[in-house]
Design a protein around this motif. Structure first.
Motif, PDB file in Angstrom:
ATOM      1  N   ASP A   1       0.832  -1.202   0.000  1.00  0.00           N
ATOM      2  CA  ASP A   1       0.000   0.000   0.000  1.00  0.00           C
ATOM      3  C   ASP A   1       0.870   1.257   0.000  1.00  0.00           C
ATOM      4  OD1 ASP A   1      -2.396   1.426   0.028  1.00  0.00           O
ATOM      5  OD2 ASP A   1      -2.342   1.641   2.211  1.00  0.00           O
ATOM      6  N   PRO A   2       1.332   1.710  -1.157  1.00  0.00           N
ATOM      7  CA  PRO A   2       1.187   1.136  -2.492  1.00  0.00           C
ATOM      8  C   PRO A   2       2.298   0.113  -2.781  1.00  0.00           C
ATOM      9  CG  PRO A   2       2.299   3.237  -2.652  1.00  0.00           C
ATOM     10  CD  PRO A   2       1.998   3.032  -1.185  1.00  0.00           C
ATOM     11  N   PRO A   3       2.230  -0.606  -3.911  1.00  0.00           N
ATOM     12  CA  PRO A   3       3.284  -1.560  -4.248  1.00  0.00           C
ATOM     13  C   PRO A   3       4.606  -0.855  -4.513  1.00  0.00           C
ATOM     14  CG  PRO A   3       1.728  -1.336  -6.067  1.00  0.00           C
ATOM     15  CD  PRO A   3       1.128  -0.625  -4.894  1.00  0.00           C
TER      16      PRO A   3
ATOM     17  N   THR B   1      -2.204   6.976 -23.761  1.00  0.00           N
ATOM     18  CA  THR B   1      -1.631   7.946 -22.822  1.00  0.00           C
ATOM     19  C   THR B   1      -2.519   8.082 -21.588  1.00  0.00           C
ATOM     20  OG1 THR B   1      -0.587   9.181 -24.621  1.00  0.00           O
ATOM     21  CG2 THR B   1      -0.922  10.352 -22.536  1.00  0.00           C
ATOM     22  N   GLN B   2      -3.832   8.134 -21.790  1.00  0.00           N
ATOM     23  CA  GLN B   2      -4.754   8.215 -20.657  1.00  0.00           C
ATOM     24  C   GLN B   2      -4.675   6.960 -19.791  1.00  0.00           C
ATOM     25  OE1 GLN B   2      -8.192   9.072 -23.287  1.00  0.00           O
ATOM     26  NE2 GLN B   2      -8.714  10.709 -21.828  1.00  0.00           N
ATOM     27  N   VAL B   3      -4.641   5.796 -20.422  1.00  0.00           N
ATOM     28  CA  VAL B   3      -4.561   4.540 -19.668  1.00  0.00           C
ATOM     29  C   VAL B   3      -3.282   4.498 -18.849  1.00  0.00           C
ATOM     30  CG1 VAL B   3      -4.303   2.030 -19.869  1.00  0.00           C
ATOM     31  CG2 VAL B   3      -6.024   3.226 -21.238  1.00  0.00           C
ATOM     32  N   HIS B   4      -2.177   4.899 -19.446  1.00  0.00           N
ATOM     33  CA  HIS B   4      -0.901   4.864 -18.730  1.00  0.00           C
ATOM     34  C   HIS B   4      -0.927   5.807 -17.529  1.00  0.00           C
ATOM     35  CE1 HIS B   4       3.328   4.317 -17.979  1.00  0.00           C
ATOM     36  NE2 HIS B   4       3.536   5.616 -18.074  1.00  0.00           N
ATOM     37  N   GLU B   5      -1.499   6.997 -17.688  1.00  0.00           N
ATOM     38  CA  GLU B   5      -1.543   7.956 -16.588  1.00  0.00           C
ATOM     39  C   GLU B   5      -2.447   7.468 -15.459  1.00  0.00           C
ATOM     40  OE1 GLU B   5      -1.134  11.160 -14.061  1.00  0.00           O
ATOM     41  OE2 GLU B   5       0.149  10.378 -15.671  1.00  0.00           O
TER      42      GLU B   5
ATOM     43  N   HIS C   1       0.542   4.101  -7.706  1.00  0.00           N
ATOM     44  CA  HIS C   1       1.331   4.905  -6.766  1.00  0.00           C
ATOM     45  C   HIS C   1       0.498   5.502  -5.641  1.00  0.00           C
ATOM     46  CE1 HIS C   1       4.159   4.645 -10.162  1.00  0.00           C
ATOM     47  NE2 HIS C   1       5.095   4.813  -9.254  1.00  0.00           N
ATOM     48  N   GLY C   2      -0.807   5.310  -5.709  1.00  0.00           N
ATOM     49  CA  GLY C   2      -1.664   5.817  -4.657  1.00  0.00           C
ATOM     50  C   GLY C   2      -1.909   4.777  -3.569  1.00  0.00           C
ATOM     51  N   THR C   3      -2.313   5.246  -2.405  1.00  0.00           N
ATOM     52  CA  THR C   3      -2.663   4.343  -1.315  1.00  0.00           C
ATOM     53  C   THR C   3      -4.079   3.823  -1.517  1.00  0.00           C
ATOM     54  OG1 THR C   3      -3.586   6.103   0.044  1.00  0.00           O
ATOM     55  CG2 THR C   3      -1.214   5.668   0.261  1.00  0.00           C
ATOM     56  N   ARG C   4      -4.440   2.848  -0.702  1.00  0.00           N
ATOM     57  CA  ARG C   4      -5.803   2.314  -0.779  1.00  0.00           C
ATOM     58  C   ARG C   4      -6.821   3.423  -0.548  1.00  0.00           C
ATOM     59  NH1 ARG C   4     -10.281   0.225   1.295  1.00  0.00           N
ATOM     60  NH2 ARG C   4     -10.900  -1.900   0.689  1.00  0.00           N
TER      61      ARG C   4
ATOM     62  N   GLY D   1      -5.404  -1.630  -9.266  1.00  0.00           N
ATOM     63  CA  GLY D   1      -4.061  -1.323  -9.756  1.00  0.00           C
ATOM     64  C   GLY D   1      -3.541  -2.412 -10.684  1.00  0.00           C
ATOM     65  N   ALA D   2      -3.714  -3.656 -10.284  1.00  0.00           N
ATOM     66  CA  ALA D   2      -3.272  -4.772 -11.113  1.00  0.00           C
ATOM     67  C   ALA D   2      -4.087  -4.853 -12.394  1.00  0.00           C
ATOM     68  CB  ALA D   2      -3.377  -6.083 -10.336  1.00  0.00           C
ATOM     69  N   GLY D   3      -5.390  -4.621 -12.310  1.00  0.00           N
ATOM     70  CA  GLY D   3      -6.223  -4.650 -13.505  1.00  0.00           C
ATOM     71  C   GLY D   3      -5.824  -3.582 -14.501  1.00  0.00           C
TER      72      GLY D   3
END
Length: 314
Positions: free
Chosen positions: A182-184, A248-252, A259-262, A280-282
């Motif tokens: 949290d986060p990885p 680009t949108q998907v990557h952002e 990089h965010g917390t739960r 996040g994994a999806g």
């Protein structure tokens, strides 16, 4: 007009579609009567233990009992609703899947079909591409259905020509690489990328992905990423369905989610509480598909295997 009920029991969610289908020369029409989704996490721990846990089974059966009541409520006057229950990745992998089968028979009176990954891909293609003709996107399509335990890929124009299922899904990747993170960390993300990319290389062995001209993305991970990219204040299926989201949108969005917390992920208005831990994994799976296969955009569909199951009943 035929009233049907389709139940899709995946690794992360169980979903219901009650619909009226009118066949026709142009393929016919499917009209929603009721469409529901509940996060039950049936596949929790299956990658590690090989079994469906009692708690996960009871969560799933509780949701199914609610669905059975809805089906009965919406039954047409001339008889019971034609019903089909399909189970996918988590149930395929479980040593005790007979416990699942017995519970479903008790609730719905029909035997659930534990389908193969290839069958899953065929149904997803049917459900996802039915409304694309009006948009006139370039064909062939590559349909990517990112589930909880697996991702199905199917290439086709009017029907599916090649398909492959691989064991990368938002729940499975979270449990393998991001559990309790949290986060990885950068290393955990790197390990997940390597795992995903290896699976995508296996897809290339069976599916000529370079022939595809349009990527069509399905299921909750994709629709949630789209909702965030569109900056929606809440989940709005009508805005998300058939939207076009750039690489680009998907990557952002993926970067923000990883990089965010739960707590930060939970603040997104489009986020279903049951997806907070696995989104996040999806998103990363979608991001790697677009990078590895060279797609500049993804067309997002709210219609998927559930609609394919419904069509299969007529």
């Amino acid at each position: 007009m035929t009233r049907v009920a389709a139940i899709d029991c995946g690794t992360n969610s169980v979903r219901l579609l009650i619909a009226d289908i009118a066949p026709g020369e142009d393929g016919g029409t499917l009209t929603d009567v009721d469409r529901r989704m509940e996060i039950v996490r049936l596949g929790e721990g299956v990658d590690r233990t090989g079994r469906l846990s009692p708690a996960a089974l009871e969560r799933t059966f509780a949701a199914m009992r609610r669905y059975a009541a809805l089906i009965e409520r919406h039954a047409a006057g001339d008889g019971p609703v034609k019903t089909r229950v399909v189970a996918t990745s988590a149930t395929r992998d479980a040593a005790n899947r007979a416990d699942f089968v017995d519970g479903v028979v008790e609730i719905f009176g029909v035997v659930p079909e534990v389908i193969s990954g290839d069958e899953e891909a065929q149904l997803s293609f049917t459900g996802a591409t039915g409304e694309l003709a009006g948009l006139r996107p370039a064909r062939p399509y590559l349909v990517a259905d990112i589930g909880g335990g697996s991702t199905e890929f199917v290439l086709g124009t009017d029907s599916a020509d090649a398909a492959r299922s691989v064991d990368i899904g938002c729940v499975r990747m979270t449990e393998r690489h991001f559990k309790d993170a949290d986060p990885p960390s950068p290393q955990q993300i790197s390990n997940a990328v390597a795992d995903i990319d290896a699976a995508l290389a296996r897809v290339r062995e069976a599916v000529p992905v370079d022939e595809a001209r349009t990527l069509v993305g399905l299921a909750g991970s994709v629709t949630t990423v789209a909702g965030i990219a569109l900056d929606l204040p809440e989940y709005q299926p009508s805005r998300i369905h058939l939207s076009r989201i750039t690489a680009t949108q998907v990557h952002e969005v993926t970067r923000r989610l990883l990089h965010g917390t739960r707590a930060e992920r939970a603040e997104f208005g489009v986020m279903h509480p049951g997806r907070v831990d696995v989104i996040g994994a999806g998103a990363l799976i979608l991001d790697r598909i677009m990078r590895e296969y060279g797609f500049g955009a993804v067309v997002v569909s709210e219609h998927d295997i559930l609609d394919g199951i419904a069509w299969s009943l007529v």
